[in-house]
Design a protein around this motif. Structure first.
Motif, mmCIF file in Angstrom:
data_model
loop_
_atom_site.group_PDB
_atom_site.id
_atom_site.type_symbol
_atom_site.label_atom_id
_atom_site.label_comp_id
_atom_site.label_asym_id
_atom_site.label_seq_id
_atom_site.Cartn_x
_atom_site.Cartn_y
_atom_site.Cartn_z
ATOM 1 N N GLY A 160 0.813 -1.210 0.000
ATOM 2 C CA GLY A 160 0.000 0.000 0.000
ATOM 3 C C GLY A 160 0.848 1.263 0.000
ATOM 4 O O GLY A 160 0.547 2.229 -0.718
ATOM 5 N N THR A 161 1.921 1.266 0.787
ATOM 6 C CA THR A 161 2.818 2.427 0.830
ATOM 7 C C THR A 161 3.496 2.655 -0.515
ATOM 8 O O THR A 161 3.613 3.795 -0.992
ATOM 9 N N ALA A 162 3.920 1.566 -1.150
ATOM 10 C CA ALA A 162 4.557 1.693 -2.456
ATOM 11 C C ALA A 162 3.574 2.246 -3.492
ATOM 12 O O ALA A 162 3.944 3.071 -4.346
ATOM 13 N N ALA A 163 2.320 1.826 -3.407
ATOM 14 C CA ALA A 163 1.315 2.326 -4.348
ATOM 15 C C ALA A 163 1.064 3.820 -4.149
ATOM 16 O O ALA A 163 0.928 4.577 -5.118
ATOM 17 N N VAL A 164 1.028 4.253 -2.879
ATOM 18 C CA VAL A 164 0.828 5.677 -2.593
ATOM 19 C C VAL A 164 1.996 6.498 -3.126
ATOM 20 O O VAL A 164 1.812 7.558 -3.739
ATOM 21 N N LEU A 165 3.207 6.024 -2.906
ATOM 22 C CA LEU A 165 4.385 6.737 -3.402
ATOM 23 C C LEU A 165 4.391 6.813 -4.929
ATOM 24 O O LEU A 165 4.741 7.850 -5.513
ATOM 25 N N ALA A 166 3.969 5.735 -5.566
ATOM 26 C CA ALA A 166 3.903 5.747 -7.027
ATOM 27 C C ALA A 166 2.880 6.762 -7.518
ATOM 28 O O ALA A 166 3.125 7.487 -8.503
ATOM 29 N N CYS A 167 1.757 6.849 -6.828
ATOM 30 C CA CYS A 167 0.730 7.834 -7.207
ATOM 31 C C CYS A 167 1.242 9.262 -7.021
ATOM 32 O O CYS A 167 0.969 10.147 -7.855
ATOM 33 N N LEU A 168 2.012 9.498 -5.954
ATOM 34 C CA LEU A 168 2.564 10.829 -5.729
ATOM 35 C C LEU A 168 3.574 11.204 -6.822
ATOM 36 O O LEU A 168 3.625 12.360 -7.257
ATOM 37 N N ALA B 247 -2.639 24.004 -15.977
ATOM 38 C CA ALA B 247 -3.972 23.793 -15.406
ATOM 39 C C ALA B 247 -3.944 24.080 -13.904
ATOM 40 O O ALA B 247 -2.868 24.127 -13.288
ATOM 41 N N PRO B 248 -5.111 24.289 -13.299
ATOM 42 C CA PRO B 248 -5.161 24.492 -11.844
ATOM 43 C C PRO B 248 -4.941 23.181 -11.096
ATOM 44 O O PRO B 248 -5.841 22.647 -10.431
ATOM 45 N N PHE B 249 -3.739 22.647 -11.238
ATOM 46 C CA PHE B 249 -3.392 21.355 -10.657
ATOM 47 C C PHE B 249 -2.091 21.529 -9.885
ATOM 48 O O PHE B 249 -1.029 21.687 -10.483
ATOM 49 N N PRO B 250 -2.129 21.522 -8.548
ATOM 50 C CA PRO B 250 -0.939 21.846 -7.760
ATOM 51 C C PRO B 250 0.089 20.721 -7.773
ATOM 52 O O PRO B 250 -0.244 19.557 -8.007
ATOM 53 N N THR B 251 1.330 21.077 -7.504
ATOM 54 C CA THR B 251 2.370 20.076 -7.333
ATOM 55 C C THR B 251 2.209 19.410 -5.974
ATOM 56 O O THR B 251 1.432 19.854 -5.119
ATOM 57 N N VAL B 252 2.945 18.348 -5.775
ATOM 58 C CA VAL B 252 2.870 17.634 -4.499
ATOM 59 C C VAL B 252 3.340 18.533 -3.360
ATOM 60 O O VAL B 252 2.774 18.523 -2.263
ATOM 61 N N GLY B 253 4.374 19.342 -3.633
ATOM 62 C CA GLY B 253 4.867 20.256 -2.601
ATOM 63 C C GLY B 253 3.812 21.259 -2.181
ATOM 64 O O GLY B 253 3.614 21.523 -0.985
ATOM 65 N N ALA B 254 3.122 21.852 -3.188
ATOM 66 C CA ALA B 254 2.057 22.803 -2.860
ATOM 67 C C ALA B 254 0.911 22.122 -2.137
ATOM 68 O O ALA B 254 0.302 22.702 -1.222
ATOM 69 N N LEU B 255 0.619 20.879 -2.506
ATOM 70 C CA LEU B 255 -0.448 20.129 -1.841
ATOM 71 C C LEU B 255 -0.110 19.868 -0.372
ATOM 72 O O LEU B 255 -0.952 20.058 0.516
ATOM 73 N N VAL B 256 1.135 19.456 -0.132
ATOM 74 C CA VAL B 256 1.558 19.184 1.254
ATOM 75 C C VAL B 256 1.540 20.468 2.074
ATOM 76 O O VAL B 256 1.119 20.473 3.238
ATOM 77 N N THR B 257 1.995 21.571 1.483
ATOM 78 C CA THR B 257 1.983 22.855 2.192
ATOM 79 C C THR B 257 0.562 23.248 2.587
ATOM 80 O O THR B 257 0.302 23.679 3.714
ATOM 81 N N SER B 258 -0.377 23.126 1.654
ATOM 82 C CA SER B 258 -1.770 23.444 1.949
ATOM 83 C C SER B 258 -2.350 22.501 2.997
ATOM 84 O O SER B 258 -3.108 22.919 3.869
ATOM 85 N N LEU B 259 -1.968 21.233 2.907
ATOM 86 C CA LEU B 259 -2.467 20.260 3.872
ATOM 87 C C LEU B 259 -1.985 20.579 5.281
ATOM 88 O O LEU B 259 -2.761 20.525 6.248
ATOM 89 N N LEU C 171 3.545 10.072 -9.932
ATOM 90 C CA LEU C 171 2.752 10.361 -11.127
ATOM 91 C C LEU C 171 2.067 11.720 -11.021
ATOM 92 O O LEU C 171 1.968 12.459 -12.012
ATOM 93 N N TRP C 172 1.596 12.049 -9.822
ATOM 94 C CA TRP C 172 0.969 13.361 -9.600
ATOM 95 C C TRP C 172 1.959 14.487 -9.904
ATOM 96 O O TRP C 172 1.631 15.455 -10.589
ATOM 97 N N GLU C 173 3.177 14.348 -9.368
ATOM 98 C CA GLU C 173 4.189 15.386 -9.563
ATOM 99 C C GLU C 173 4.569 15.513 -11.042
ATOM 100 O O GLU C 173 4.709 16.636 -11.561
ATOM 101 N N LEU C 174 4.698 14.389 -11.716
ATOM 102 C CA LEU C 174 5.031 14.425 -13.140
ATOM 103 C C LEU C 174 3.914 15.091 -13.954
ATOM 104 O O LEU C 174 4.179 15.868 -14.877
ATOM 105 N N ALA C 175 2.656 14.800 -13.580
ATOM 106 C CA ALA C 175 1.535 15.415 -14.295
ATOM 107 C C ALA C 175 1.463 16.915 -14.025
ATOM 108 O O ALA C 175 1.195 17.716 -14.934
ATOM 109 N N ALA C 176 1.724 17.315 -12.766
ATOM 110 C CA ALA C 176 1.653 18.733 -12.413
ATOM 111 C C ALA C 176 2.751 19.545 -13.082
ATOM 112 O O ALA C 176 2.567 20.731 -13.393
#
Length: 268
Positions: free
Chosen positions: A21-29, A43-55, A31-36
């Protein structure tokens, strides 16, 4: 294959679950960063860093915790009311043949109607309030609990019921000591199904109906163009929904630890 080998494989599979499960989450993150930073960069799609900061900013905000508490209160109160009402009504309809046949058509008509369809009516009566959300959660959660309770009551062993009657057990005693324990597995399954929907319905009542809670906070963030906060709220909702589901599963295992269906989940 022996039972011991099967149990060993089950334990190994269960122990590797968190790592997978942890490996799957890291893989999704990743992919998220590459897409952002790639095709969705404009597009209005934040990077992982911006997402973590907001969180982290949300977690430090008292208004966020207040909104989350309101959503959980709406979900839990609506689920509790649906559980109590569904069990009592299900015991009655499952035990009395005339009542069951008289209401069967009504139940079949009402149960497919999603809570969002009746939202305009409830919103008109109660306004964008917590009570409105509780009513919608109650309506959405009532049907699986009611139907499962009726099925469990009608599945009661007639030999046990007749034996209890021959020993002088009254109607209430037979219901409490014979019928209800026999229907417990059905009821708990209904509660678990309803509980998985309770949090979703509560969020929808806030997002669409304007009731106070984390759903309305999501709507406000979207309207204000705070897209990183919006995605952070979505992540929070998914995480809370996961804990909500796992909590109900743990409650089911604890309440039915004596039942063969639960004992079978634990390998010998």
């Amino acid at each position: 294959m022996t039972v011991t080998h099967t149990a060993t494989r089950l334990r190994r599979a269960g122990s590797s679950g968190p790592a997978v499960g942890t490996a799957a989450v890291l893989a999704c993150l990743v992919l998220w960063e590459l897409a952002a930073r790639g095709p969705l960069e404009t597009a209005p799609f934040p990077t992982v860093g911006a997402l973590v900061t907001s969180l982290l900013g949300l977690l430090a905000s008292t208004s966020f915790w207040s909104s989350l508490g309101q959503t959980l209160t709406t979900a839990l109160v609506g689920l509790a009311l649906a559980t109590g009402g569904g069990i009592l009504l299900g015991m009655l309809l499952g035990s009395v043949e005339f009542a069951y046949r008289s209401t069967r058509l009504i139940i079949e008509i009402l149960k497919p109607i999603p809570p969002i369809v009746i939202m305009p009516l409830v919103l008109l009566l109660l306004g964008p309030s917590t009570e409105m959300g509780v009513v919608l959660v109650f309506y959405g959660c009532l049907w699986p609990i009611l139907i499962q309770t009726i099925a469990g009551v009608r599945d009661a062993d007639p030999v046990l019921v007749d034996t209890a009657r021959s020993f002088g057990f009254g109607t209430v005693q037979r219901a409490v000591r014979i019928v209800l324990p026999g229907a417990a597995a059905f009821i708990v399954t209904g509660v678990r199904i309803a509980g998985s929907a309770a949090f979703v319905i509560a969020v929808v009542s806030e997002l669409v109906g304007g009731a106070p809670g984390i759903g309305r906070a999501l709507f406000v963030a979207q309207g204000a163009g705070l897209y990183a906060d919006m995605y952070a709220l979505v992540v929070v909702m998914g995480t809370v929904g996961l804990f909500f589901h796992n909590g109900l599963r743990a409650l089911e295992r604890r309440a039915l630890h004596w039942h063969p269906s639960v004992r079978g989940e634990v390998a010998p």
